[in-house]
Design a protein around this motif. Structure first.
Motif, PDB file in Angstrom:
ATOM      1  N   LEU A  97      -0.178  -1.516   5.432  1.00 50.68           N
ATOM      2  CA  LEU A  97      -1.756  -1.160   5.367  1.00 50.68           C
ATOM      3  C   LEU A  97      -1.829  -0.501   3.997  1.00 50.68           C
ATOM      4  O   LEU A  97      -1.023   0.185   3.395  1.00 50.68           O
ATOM      5  CB  LEU A  97      -2.034  -0.234   6.406  1.00 50.68           C
ATOM      6  CG  LEU A  97      -1.685   1.267   6.335  1.00 50.68           C
ATOM      7  CD1 LEU A  97      -2.521   2.097   7.331  1.00 50.68           C
ATOM      8  CD2 LEU A  97      -0.054   1.332   7.206  1.00 50.68           C
ATOM      9  N   VAL A  98      -2.843  -0.418   3.617  1.00 48.86           N
ATOM     10  CA  VAL A  98      -3.585   0.196   2.447  1.00 48.86           C
ATOM     11  C   VAL A  98      -4.322   1.379   2.695  1.00 48.86           C
ATOM     12  O   VAL A  98      -5.427   1.169   3.224  1.00 48.86           O
ATOM     13  CB  VAL A  98      -4.357  -0.787   1.198  1.00 48.86           C
ATOM     14  CG1 VAL A  98      -4.585  -0.088   0.132  1.00 48.86           C
ATOM     15  CG2 VAL A  98      -3.346  -1.934   1.055  1.00 48.86           C
ATOM     16  N   PRO A  99      -3.696   2.857   2.634  1.00 52.05           N
ATOM     17  CA  PRO A  99      -4.722   3.942   3.119  1.00 52.05           C
ATOM     18  C   PRO A  99      -5.790   4.172   2.048  1.00 52.05           C
ATOM     19  O   PRO A  99      -6.007   3.607   1.129  1.00 52.05           O
ATOM     20  CB  PRO A  99      -3.577   5.042   3.314  1.00 52.05           C
ATOM     21  CG  PRO A  99      -2.551   4.519   2.264  1.00 52.05           C
ATOM     22  CD  PRO A  99      -2.519   3.088   2.058  1.00 52.05           C
ATOM     23  N   ALA A 100      -6.148   5.510   2.071  1.00 52.30           N
ATOM     24  CA  ALA A 100      -7.124   5.975   1.146  1.00 52.30           C
ATOM     25  C   ALA A 100      -6.937   6.147   0.033  1.00 52.30           C
ATOM     26  O   ALA A 100      -7.840   5.939  -1.038  1.00 52.30           O
ATOM     27  CB  ALA A 100      -7.855   7.105   1.831  1.00 52.30           C
ATOM     28  N   ASP A 101      -5.626   6.449  -0.549  1.00 54.60           N
ATOM     29  CA  ASP A 101      -5.240   6.413  -1.994  1.00 54.60           C
ATOM     30  C   ASP A 101      -5.045   5.134  -2.422  1.00 54.60           C
ATOM     31  O   ASP A 101      -4.904   5.074  -3.975  1.00 54.60           O
ATOM     32  CB  ASP A 101      -3.755   7.333  -2.056  1.00 54.60           C
ATOM     33  CG  ASP A 101      -2.711   6.556  -1.508  1.00 54.60           C
ATOM     34  OD1 ASP A 101      -2.810   5.459  -0.961  1.00 54.60           O
ATOM     35  OD2 ASP A 101      -1.612   7.326  -1.444  1.00 54.60           O
ATOM     36  N   GLY A 102      -5.377   4.037  -1.820  1.00 61.28           N
ATOM     37  CA  GLY A 102      -5.174   2.720  -2.554  1.00 61.28           C
ATOM     38  C   GLY A 102      -3.632   2.269  -2.661  1.00 61.28           C
ATOM     39  O   GLY A 102      -3.525   1.066  -3.231  1.00 61.28           O
ATOM     40  N   ILE A 103      -2.630   2.769  -2.254  1.00 69.95           N
ATOM     41  CA  ILE A 103      -1.386   2.370  -2.553  1.00 69.95           C
ATOM     42  C   ILE A 103      -0.753   2.048  -1.165  1.00 69.95           C
ATOM     43  O   ILE A 103      -0.582   2.781  -0.030  1.00 69.95           O
ATOM     44  CB  ILE A 103      -0.385   3.532  -2.994  1.00 69.95           C
ATOM     45  CG1 ILE A 103      -1.253   4.368  -4.117  1.00 69.95           C
ATOM     46  CG2 ILE A 103       0.990   3.093  -3.226  1.00 69.95           C
ATOM     47  CD1 ILE A 103      -0.491   5.466  -4.576  1.00 69.95           C
ATOM     48  N   SER A 104      -0.345   0.547  -1.166  1.00 71.09           N
ATOM     49  CA  SER A 104      -0.020  -0.042   0.165  1.00 71.09           C
ATOM     50  C   SER A 104       1.349   0.886   0.619  1.00 71.09           C
ATOM     51  O   SER A 104       2.218   1.190  -0.107  1.00 71.09           O
ATOM     52  CB  SER A 104       0.396  -1.355  -0.047  1.00 71.09           C
ATOM     53  OG  SER A 104       1.332  -1.584  -0.884  1.00 71.09           O
ATOM     54  N   ILE A 105       1.683   0.791   2.035  1.00 72.51           N
ATOM     55  CA  ILE A 105       2.326   1.342   2.646  1.00 72.51           C
ATOM     56  C   ILE A 105       3.254   0.252   3.522  1.00 72.51           C
ATOM     57  O   ILE A 105       2.295  -0.240   4.631  1.00 72.51           O
ATOM     58  CB  ILE A 105       2.319   2.608   3.384  1.00 72.51           C
ATOM     59  CG1 ILE A 105       1.602   3.674   2.577  1.00 72.51           C
ATOM     60  CG2 ILE A 105       3.379   3.206   4.197  1.00 72.51           C
ATOM     61  CD1 ILE A 105       1.155   4.950   3.150  1.00 72.51           C
ATOM     62  N   HIS A 106       4.393   0.120   3.615  1.00 71.17           N
ATOM     63  CA  HIS A 106       4.794  -0.688   4.597  1.00 71.17           C
ATOM     64  C   HIS A 106       5.743   0.281   5.746  1.00 71.17           C
ATOM     65  O   HIS A 106       6.594   1.249   5.471  1.00 71.17           O
ATOM     66  CB  HIS A 106       6.102  -1.708   4.018  1.00 71.17           C
ATOM     67  CG  HIS A 106       6.911  -2.491   4.811  1.00 71.17           C
ATOM     68  ND1 HIS A 106       6.104  -3.723   5.388  1.00 71.17           N
ATOM     69  CD2 HIS A 106       8.164  -2.474   5.677  1.00 71.17           C
ATOM     70  CE1 HIS A 106       6.791  -4.404   6.129  1.00 71.17           C
ATOM     71  NE2 HIS A 106       8.010  -3.740   6.193  1.00 71.17           N
TER      72      HIS A 106
END
Length: 432
Positions: free
Chosen positions: A140-149
Motif C-alpha cells: 500500500l501507499v500511505p500518506a507520505d507517498g512511499i509504498s510499504i510491503h
C-alpha cells in the motif's frame, strides 16, 4: 461539470471534485503527494458496492480500474500476486484459464479485490475465513507517498491493520492471495423447514465445505445451499439452473418486489410465494462460477457477524420481532458461517461467526426494520459488516473490537492529517 457517483443500491449519491485513474504505483504515489501538498483528501472506490458512504467525497476520488490483472502465480507456494483494482470476476476468469481457484468467495463477484479485502467480504464455510484472511501480503501507499510491503513476517503490525482497513491507511496497489488448484463443486439447493435446519445445524456446518441458508420471513421455510468439492464432470449450465437464477430468482422476484413496494401489506404473502418457489436442483461446475449468484434485483442490506453459538437465539428473536411489528419485508434473511481470524477489524476477530444479513428492496423504507434487527444483533455481541448499513459510532465499535485502539494508533501514525478520511470515517473512528 462534476460527475455524480452512486453506489449499487442508490443509497449513497455524491459528486467528487475530481476522479483520478492512476495506472501504476508511481502514479498513485504522485497523486498522493499532490493531494497532500494541496490540502485535498482522497477516497478510493472499487465497484461502489458498499451500502454505506465509505467512499463519499467532494474532493479526490481514486479509481484503480486501470490497475488490474494477475501479475504472477507462485506454483510451489500456491500464491497469486494481483493488482488491487482487479474485480473478483476478472480474477476468477483469469485463474480459471490458468488452472487456479479462490479458496472461497461470496455470492457477488463485482467488487474489486482491494474493496473486498478492505471491508472484510466473506463467503461461507466453518473451516474458511473471510477473503481478507486469504491474503498473504499487501502493498500500500500511505500518506507520505512511499509504498510499504507488509505480511505476517514483515511489518506484521501493519499487516494486521491493513487486511481490513476501510481504505483509511493508504491506497492498496498489490495483493498476494492464497489460491488452490482448480476444483469443481457440487451445488445443491433444497427447500427445507427452518426447524429441521436448526436441529441439524451443526451437522450441516460440519459435513459440508460450504453451507448457508435463507429464511423467508412469515414462513417456516428456508432455501438451504450445500457446496462440496467433487471429481465428477461439470454438468454444464442446464436450462433449469439458468432459468432459476435469471427468471425465477431475479425476473419473477423483481415483479413480486414491485408489488410489495406498491402495496406493502402484501409482503407476508410475497414472502410465502417466494418460499414455495424455492428450487430443488443440483449442479456441478468450477468453483468460481458456483460461488456466484446473479443479483439483478437491487436492495439495501445490513449484516452482522455474531458468535456462532448465538444464532438459534438470534433467529428466534428476529422471528418474534418481525411478527410483532409486522415489518413490510419480503426479502429472505441470509445466514452464512465464517471461521474466526486474527485481523484487528474483522467482524470474525477471534470468534467463529454466523453472519446474519437482512435486506430491504430498493425504494422501500428500511430504517425501522434494520434498527429493530440491529438491536437484537447487538444484544448478542454482533459486529457490523463494514460494507453494510449500521448505526454504530466510535464509542460503540471500541467495545466490540478488542484491537480497536491498536488500529487507531496505526492509522494515526500512517495518516496523521487524515488524508484518507471522509466525514463518515471520521465519525466511526472518532476523529475530530
Amino acid at each position: 461539470m462534476k460527475q455524480p457517483i452512486s453506489n449499487w443500491s442508490g443509497s449513497v449519491r455524491f459528486s467528487p471534485g475530481e476522479i483520478a485513474r492512476p495506472g501504476t504505483e508511481e502514479e498513485v504515489s504522485a497523486l498522493i503527494r499532490c493531494a497532500r501538498n494541496s490540502g485535498q483528501t482522497i477516497r478510493t472506490v472499487g465497484s461502489a458496492h458498499s451500502f454505506t458512504p465509505l467512499v463519499e467525497t467532494d474532493s479526490i476520488l481514486v479509481s484503480l480500474e486501470r490497475m488490474e490483472g494477475v501479475e504472477e502465480v507462485d506454483f510451489d507456494r500456491k500464491l497469486a500476486s494481483v493488482r488491487a483494482g482487479s474485480t473478483l470476476k476478472t480474477l476468477g476468469n483469469t485463474f480459471l484459464h490458468q488452472g487456479w481457484s479462490f479458496e472461497n468467495l461470496g455470492d457477488i463477484n463485482a467488487q474489486s479485490i482491494a474493496g473486498a479485502v478492505s471491508t472484510g467480504t466473506h463467503g461461507t464455510g466453518v473451516r474458511l475465513g473471510c477473503l481478507s484472511e486469504q491474503v498473504e501480503s499487501l502493498t500500500l501507499v500511505p500518506a507520505d507517498g512511499i509504498s510499504i510491503h507488509c505480511s505476517a513476517e514483515r511489518n506484521a503490525e501493519l499487516f494486521q491493520a491493513a487486511r481490513v482497513s476501510l481504505g483509511s491507511l493508504g491506497i492498496l496497489t498489490r495483493i498476494q492471495l492464497r489460491v488452490k488448484p482448480l476444483y469443481r463443486l457440487r451445488y445443491e439447493s433444497r427447500r427445507l423447514p427452518l426447524g429441521s435446519v436448526m436441529e441439524k445445524l451443526e451437522e450441516h456446518k460440519a459435513n459440508n465445505r460450504h453451507f448457508e441458508f435463507y429464511w423467508f420471513p412469515y414462513t417456516n421455510t428456508v432455501q438451504a445451499k450445500f457446496l462440496n468439492p467433487t471429481e465428477s464432470p461439470a454438468s454444464g449450465k442446464g436450462w433449469w439452473s439458468s432459468f432459476n437464477k435469471l427468471a425465477l430468482e431475479n425476473g419473477a422476484f423483481w415483479i413480486l418486489s414491485e408489488a410489495a413496494r406498491l402495496v406493502p401489506r402484501l409482503c407476508p404473502a410475497v414472502s410465502r410465494i417466494s418460499a414455495r418457489g424455492v428450487p430443488r436442483f443440483e449442479e456441478i461446475g468450477d468453483s468460481q462460477s458456483l460461488f456466484v449468484t446473479p443479483r439483478l434485483v437491487r436492495f439495501n442490506e445490513m449484516e452482522y457477524g455474531l458468535p456462532a453459538e448465538a444464532l438459534p437465539s438470534v433467529l428466534e428473536e428476529m422471528k418474534a420481532s418481525i411478527q410483532h411489528h409486522r415489518f413490510p419485508v419480503h426479502f429472505p434473511v441470509e445466514i452464512r458461517f465464517v471461521k474466526g481470524d486474527d485481523i484487528w477489524l474483522s467482524p470474525a476477530y477471534e470468534q467463529n461467526s454466523a453472519f446474519v444479513a437482512v435486506h430491504m428492496y430498493k425504494g422501500m423504507p428500511h430504517r425501522d426494520y434494520f434498527a429493530a434487527m440491529e438491536r437484537i444483533f447487538l444484544r448478542y455481541g454482533g459486529r457490523p459488516h463494514w460494507g453494510k448499513i449500521h448505526s454504530l459510532e466510535a464509542k460503540d465499535l471500541a467495545r466490540l473490537y478488542p484491537r480497536w485502539e491498536d488500529f487507531l494508533r496505526v492509522r494515526r501514525k500512517l495518516d496523521p492529517e487524515g488524508l484518507f478520511l471522509n466525514p463518515y470515517l471520521r465519525r466511526i473512528f472518532g476523529v475530530e
